[in-house]
Design a protein around this motif. Sequence first.
Motif, PDB file in Angstrom:
ATOM      1  N   ILE A 142     -24.105 -10.439  93.841  1.00 47.40           N
ATOM      2  CA  ILE A 142     -23.248 -10.165  92.753  1.00 47.40           C
ATOM      3  C   ILE A 142     -22.234  -8.819  93.004  1.00 47.40           C
ATOM      4  CG2 ILE A 142     -23.352  -9.564  90.279  1.00 47.40           C
ATOM      5  CD1 ILE A 142     -26.097 -10.889  90.123  1.00 47.40           C
ATOM      6  N   PRO A 143     -20.924  -9.379  92.698  1.00 47.70           N
ATOM      7  CA  PRO A 143     -19.946  -8.030  92.872  1.00 47.70           C
ATOM      8  C   PRO A 143     -20.057  -6.955  91.803  1.00 47.70           C
ATOM      9  CG  PRO A 143     -19.137 -10.031  92.066  1.00 47.70           C
ATOM     10  CD  PRO A 143     -20.579 -10.552  92.415  1.00 47.70           C
ATOM     11  N   ALA A 144     -20.007  -5.600  92.253  1.00 50.05           N
ATOM     12  CA  ALA A 144     -20.309  -4.770  91.217  1.00 50.05           C
ATOM     13  C   ALA A 144     -19.163  -3.783  91.476  1.00 50.05           C
ATOM     14  CB  ALA A 144     -21.681  -4.042  91.322  1.00 50.05           C
ATOM     15  N   TYR A 145     -18.605  -3.256  90.131  1.00 49.95           N
ATOM     16  CA  TYR A 145     -17.313  -2.380  90.241  1.00 49.95           C
ATOM     17  C   TYR A 145     -17.540  -1.231  89.293  1.00 49.95           C
ATOM     18  CZ  TYR A 145     -16.074  -4.761  85.980  1.00 49.95           C
ATOM     19  OH  TYR A 145     -15.943  -5.200  84.580  1.00 49.95           O
ATOM     20  N   GLU A 146     -17.091  -0.003  89.484  1.00 49.79           N
ATOM     21  CA  GLU A 146     -17.209   1.001  88.460  1.00 49.79           C
ATOM     22  C   GLU A 146     -15.848   0.917  87.675  1.00 49.79           C
ATOM     23  OE1 GLU A 146     -18.234   5.734  89.218  1.00 49.79           O
ATOM     24  OE2 GLU A 146     -18.734   4.322  90.517  1.00 49.79           O
ATOM     25  N   VAL A 147     -16.601   1.276  86.375  1.00 50.52           N
ATOM     26  CA  VAL A 147     -15.472   0.983  85.320  1.00 50.52           C
ATOM     27  C   VAL A 147     -14.735   2.360  85.157  1.00 50.52           C
ATOM     28  CG1 VAL A 147     -15.239   0.673  82.625  1.00 50.52           C
ATOM     29  CG2 VAL A 147     -16.689  -0.807  83.943  1.00 50.52           C
ATOM     30  N   PRO A 148     -13.485   2.866  85.292  1.00 49.52           N
ATOM     31  CA  PRO A 148     -12.938   4.061  84.972  1.00 49.52           C
ATOM     32  C   PRO A 148     -12.527   4.456  83.734  1.00 49.52           C
ATOM     33  CG  PRO A 148     -11.357   2.539  86.020  1.00 49.52           C
ATOM     34  CD  PRO A 148     -12.647   1.631  85.695  1.00 49.52           C
ATOM     35  N   TYR A 173     -10.589  -4.535  86.338  1.00 46.16           N
ATOM     36  CA  TYR A 173     -11.140  -3.349  87.373  1.00 46.16           C
ATOM     37  C   TYR A 173     -11.900  -4.156  88.294  1.00 46.16           C
ATOM     38  CZ  TYR A 173      -8.973   0.226  84.508  1.00 46.16           C
ATOM     39  OH  TYR A 173      -8.129   0.939  83.555  1.00 46.16           O
ATOM     40  N   SER A 174     -12.567  -5.511  87.923  1.00 45.14           N
ATOM     41  CA  SER A 174     -13.267  -6.208  88.841  1.00 45.14           C
ATOM     42  C   SER A 174     -12.580  -6.354  90.277  1.00 45.14           C
ATOM     43  CB  SER A 174     -13.738  -7.311  88.110  1.00 45.14           C
ATOM     44  OG  SER A 174     -14.628  -8.055  89.018  1.00 45.14           O
ATOM     45  N   ARG A 175     -13.599  -6.296  91.311  1.00 42.42           N
ATOM     46  CA  ARG A 175     -13.180  -6.483  92.747  1.00 42.42           C
ATOM     47  C   ARG A 175     -13.104  -8.136  92.715  1.00 42.42           C
ATOM     48  NH1 ARG A 175     -16.806  -3.045  96.515  1.00 42.42           N
ATOM     49  NH2 ARG A 175     -18.574  -3.695  94.928  1.00 42.42           N
TER      50      ARG A 175
END
Lengths: 416, 96
Positions: free
Chosen positions: A288-294, A394-396
């Motif tokens: 599962i792709p994960a991204y940091e929310v700025p 912002y998701s990859r």
Amino acid sequence: MLTEKRNQQLTRIGPGTPMGRLLRRYWYPVAVTGDLDELPVRRVRLLGEDLVLFRDGSGRLGLVDEACPHRRASLAYGVCEPDGLRCAYHGWLFGRDGRCLEQPAEPPESTFKDRITITAYPVQELGGMVWAYLGPAPAPVVPRYDVFVWDGVFRDIGHALLPVSWMQIMENAVDPHHVEWLHGRYFRSIQERRGLPVARTFGRRHVKIAFDQFEHGIIKRRLLEGQSEDDDDWRVGHPLVFPYMMRVGGGGSDQMQIRVPVDDQTTWFVLYTVHHPGGLPVAPQERIPAYEVPWRDDRGNHIVDYIEGQDIMTWVTQGPIAERNKEHLGASDAGVIMLRRLFGEQLARVEAGEDPLGVLRAEHDVVELPCEKDKFGAGAAFQTEWLHMGSHRYSRAIRQIEEPYARAGASAGAGR
Amino acid sequence: MRAAERRGRRGLAVAPPPAGGLAAGAPAPRGAPQPVVVPFSYCPRCAAPLADPASFVQEYWVAVQTRFSCWCRACSFAFEIALSDRVTGHETRSQP
């Protein structure tokens, strides 16, 4: 207003506090599973406790106190061995159950290690996240809420560590009116100033709101101008999943918003989204792709030109712990009042030796939660704005996410 | 001060004011939290003291009315108390 004493009771969650005892009856996500592939040892802070999550050389997960009982060095820099985690300083080895297995510098005949243990907590994997339980035995089962176990969906995880009490974020979950103003009027003012498209589906006026307690928390309902009580927003609504999640959805996606209480003044905010536009087939995901929310820009100002950024701005500017002895609640804050009262009731249940609301003991396949599908009565228009004016931007994996929605076209609103 | 006076006029029990605080007529320092004055002390069903920190008392407002949403830990009774200036009795017969 709430007295200062009651505010403290509501927001102090460390070991030994009443709220800490209540919150320790639940499982919490502490990491995205895929992140352990890069580094199998991670520092974790949960409910005011400093811990280390690791995957041993046999692939099994463990969660133990961060400080090595020998000389208090951090085990977050430890070495993963087939049977456990070895302290980097002098090589003491600890198993997943907290037992000390080796003290290599001690005499071979020494039994010292047999008298040494560190606190260890149970951990499990579900839905691409690692879950931990810090409460008394026997541990309940991990609730298999729908979005964590559904097949045939595309998953995506956004997250941010926020300097704010988790309680403020939970109160936002039972505050329907903020959508109309924060994501409607305020958002419109920002976009108009910049000459950008304005979110249309978030600014509709609320005619009435309602809250019902149910077996997993509180169902929130709203009736917007132009809607009838047969519309999803009123007839179905969506739930606050007690004590630290909220389930939302619509237009072909569903989401669990997770607010992990890290300590009194810090929350790990997780947006766990599943996409299934038009019921189209989705290829299985290996990871599962994960991204940091700025949420802050280079100058330290809040980023407020997307939905969750606006929410974060209000939570954080309330202060690390909102001064509820200075606030002025009105009739529109009925949900906030209900939630605070519910916490009071559940505190009493725990003090009486009972399981609080939402703790599950029986094994189960899935917990299906009620959640509207036609959000704000906007059909696919909701999804378009949700994808481009929310944190998904912002998701990859944004391109992978957009593609099936484009294929689904007008049928995107049909959803699951 | 005004809130305490209003509650007093209504004949409700008024909690003791904080020493040297609002009752002395001194305005609260700017930004200082206003003390939450709860003009009742006991559960109306079981008479348990609502000062028990495990019970719940939340003040809020609807128009000019002050209300308290409450939950008694002792008997699990959930109730609301609204402060009002007048109590109107029922009508015994229809107007001609």
